[in-house]
Design an enzyme around this catalytic site. Structure first.
Site, PDB file in Angstrom:
ATOM      1  N   LYS A 136      -6.388  -9.106   1.698  1.00 29.11           N
ATOM      2  CA  LYS A 136      -5.836  -7.952   0.991  1.00 29.11           C
ATOM      3  C   LYS A 136      -5.980  -8.148  -0.519  1.00 29.11           C
ATOM      4  CE  LYS A 136      -1.411  -5.698   0.043  1.00 29.11           C
ATOM      5  NZ  LYS A 136       0.044  -5.796   0.249  1.00 29.11           N
ATOM      6  N   ILE A 180       8.332 -10.330   2.878  1.00 32.77           N
ATOM      7  CA  ILE A 180       8.052 -11.714   3.250  1.00 32.77           C
ATOM      8  C   ILE A 180       8.033 -12.612   2.015  1.00 32.77           C
ATOM      9  CG2 ILE A 180       5.517 -11.699   3.152  1.00 32.77           C
ATOM     10  CD1 ILE A 180       5.639 -13.112   5.938  1.00 32.77           C
ATOM     11  N   LEU A 222      15.650 -10.571   5.864  1.00 33.89           N
ATOM     12  CA  LEU A 222      16.408  -9.321   5.953  1.00 33.89           C
ATOM     13  C   LEU A 222      17.912  -9.547   5.942  1.00 33.89           C
ATOM     14  CD1 LEU A 222      14.285  -7.446   8.653  1.00 33.89           C
ATOM     15  CD2 LEU A 222      14.081  -7.349   6.161  1.00 33.89           C
TER      16      LEU A 222
END
Length: 524
Positions: A99, A369, A356
């Protein structure tokens, strides 16, 4: 890298032995699995596992959020430098792709498209960043958009990718290519579990039905399993997700909600079959009441519609997502509900919340993350002994809060910096009051393109500049020092940067070709 066995040798060589005054923590329980839980367990086993019992409790019935993950470049640092993972092995095991950035469609106006690429823009000269020199020419209509001066930003839409070659000339855009990953989060958790268990972590299957606190100070003493087993520890890592079993349900730390700035509170998620080229970027497209993500892995595509329940129904959101998939849906739609924000304390007593459990800000810039990894590395740096000195948790909480708030501001920027007025949702976003810290950042940039990084703000100048420009915040002027450079030298300086990026992009193979050659996963 020093693993825990090496650390023990170092201690012995320095005459450090076990004594009656030894206050080292000897038992740790990680509550919850998934990426956050197994990352925490693997890191703790690697660095504090010698002589320490580390257990992870998770239930197959509860499962994990894992919806396909898109990351920032820090993921490479955490994997390779903190956990000692080989990159090619990780990509194969998680069926991952690479990415270079995120493509934003329809955010400033319907029809707009820009890429927030990782890495640098041009090169700085003297006291000024490159974009100031570019800005003078751009405002005069004599330079293309800022994306032409950043290798990841220019390469991403062309579906090109490579890692930096060892023989890249110093100063070349190819010498330091920044990238993250796109992968299957469930497979990453499974891979990390194997790594952690190899390093001594014990997994316990089952549900926790009770939490026992010490009477004198409220520290967690044990968790009790459904079958009655009592699991004690001196330190607990809460990776139980949104519910925050220990940090919130037990210790009642409190939650600071940010939905007045981040209006989306639900997501509809579905994987789909691969279709089209294997893009080296995550695509996020603004919709009527939120936005849709597309994350390509080697063998499928992760999709989700993040939306405001005040502006669209769940059924409408599901229909919108299904109507905008590139390939056929695989499996049932999964609904998620969340409240954006953070815990008032990430570390309270002997509980540290990671992932979370500590807070959640929607995945618009792939920070979930990262925030978990950052928290784990911060914990290693501030790791306590059995005294749990308050200054350690105080510092952990201050830095964690600052980090979350700055990420929050960057996300709010995407919503507020829009000219869209085609729906009540975008009317709200465009006109809402934003945090003062964000307002000041935008006003300064709008004046003459200046941006100053706020302490250890995770998102640096290239990120802020690309997003502000991409969403039509165009400075009225530029830094006055730019005028000290003769016009011909200014043009040459800016043009050389563009040509260097164009040459670098031309030398790159396609994303698919790079994966096929170096890290192709076997067919599932």
């Amino acid at each position: 890298m020093l693993f825990h066995g090496d650390l023990a040798v170092v201690a012995a060589d320095n005459g450090i032995g076990m004594t009656s005054t030894d206050k080292r923590i000897k038992s740790i329980v990680v509550v919850g699995g998934g990426s956050a839980g197994w990352m925490a367990a693997a890191a703790l086993a690697t660095y504090v596992g010698q002589g320490t019992d580390i257990r992870l409790v998770e239930s197959e019935e509860i499962g994990i959020i894992g919806v396909g993950e898109s990351t920032v470049p820090y993921m490479k640092t955490f994997n390779t430098q903190v956990l000692g993972i080989r990159e090619a092995e990780f990509v194969v095991q998680t069926r991952g792709t690479f990415k270079l950035g995120i493509q934003f469609n329809d955010w400033g106006r319907i029809g707009d498209s820009y890429v927030h690429g990782f890495g640098t823009i041009g090169r700085s000269l003297g006291p000024l960043p490159f974009h100031q020199y570019w800005l003078k020419l751009f405002l005069a209509g004599r330079a293309p958009g800022i994306g032409a001066y950043s290798l990841p930003t220019a390469a991403a839409p062309l579906d090109k990718f490579m890692v930096s070659p060892a023989d890249a000339p110093p100063g070349s855009p190819l010498a330091d290519i920044a990238y993250g990953y796109q992968f299957d989060a469930g497979l990453y958790a499974r891979y990390l579990r194997g790594l952690a268990e190899q390093r001594g972590v014990k997994r316990i299957e089952g549900k926790i039905v009770d939490v026992v606190q010490r009477g004198e100070d409220g520290f967690i003493e044990a968790v009790v399993m459904e079958g009655g087993e009592r699991i004690e520890a001196e330190l607990f890592i809460d990776c139980s997700g949104f519910r925050g079993l220990l940090i919130e349900q037990t210790l009642k730390t409190g939650y600071e909600a940010w939905n007045r700035w981040l209006p989306c509170d639900r997501a509809m998620v579905a994987p789909s079959a691969s279709a089209g080229p294997l893009t080296p970027y995550t695509r996020v497209t603004a919709r009527t009441a939120g936005w849709q993500w597309r994350i390509p892995t080697q063998q499928r595509v992760g999709n989700g519609y993040v939306y405001s329940s005040h502006h669209i129904s769940d059924d409408e959101a599901a229909a919108t997502l299904l109507a905008n998939l590139d390939g056929r849906a695989l499996g049932e739609l999964r609904p998620l509900r969340f409240t954006p924000g953070r815990r008032r304390k990430f570390w309270d007593k002997n509980v540290v919340a990671v992932g979370l459990a500590g807070g959640f800000m929607e995945p618009l810039e792939s920070t979930s993350i990262y925030l978990a990894q950052s928290g784990i590395q911060r914990l290693l740096g501030l790791f306590p002994d059995r005294d749990f000195a308050p200054m350690l948790s105080d510092r952990f909480n201050r830095v964690s809060a600052f980090e979350h708030e700055r990420v929050r501001d960057f996300l709010v920027l995407h919503y507020n910096a829009t000219e869209r007025d085609d729906s009540p949702f975008w009317d709200h976003c465009r006109t809402m009051q934003v945090p003062d810290t964000l307002r000041e950042t935008v006003e300064l940039f709008r004046l003459d393109g200046r941006y100053f990084r706020n302490a250890e703000d995770f998102f640096a100048l290239p990120s802020w500049v690309q997003v502000m420009l991409g969403q039509r915040i165009v400075p009225r002027g530029y830094h006055p020092i730019v005028d000290q450079m003769p016009e011909d030298k200014l043009v040459q300086f800016v043009e050389r940067a563009r040509q260097a990026v164009a040459s670098g992009v031309a030398a790159m193979p396609s994303h698919q070709a790079f994966i096929d050659q170096h890290c192709k996963a076997p067919q599932a």
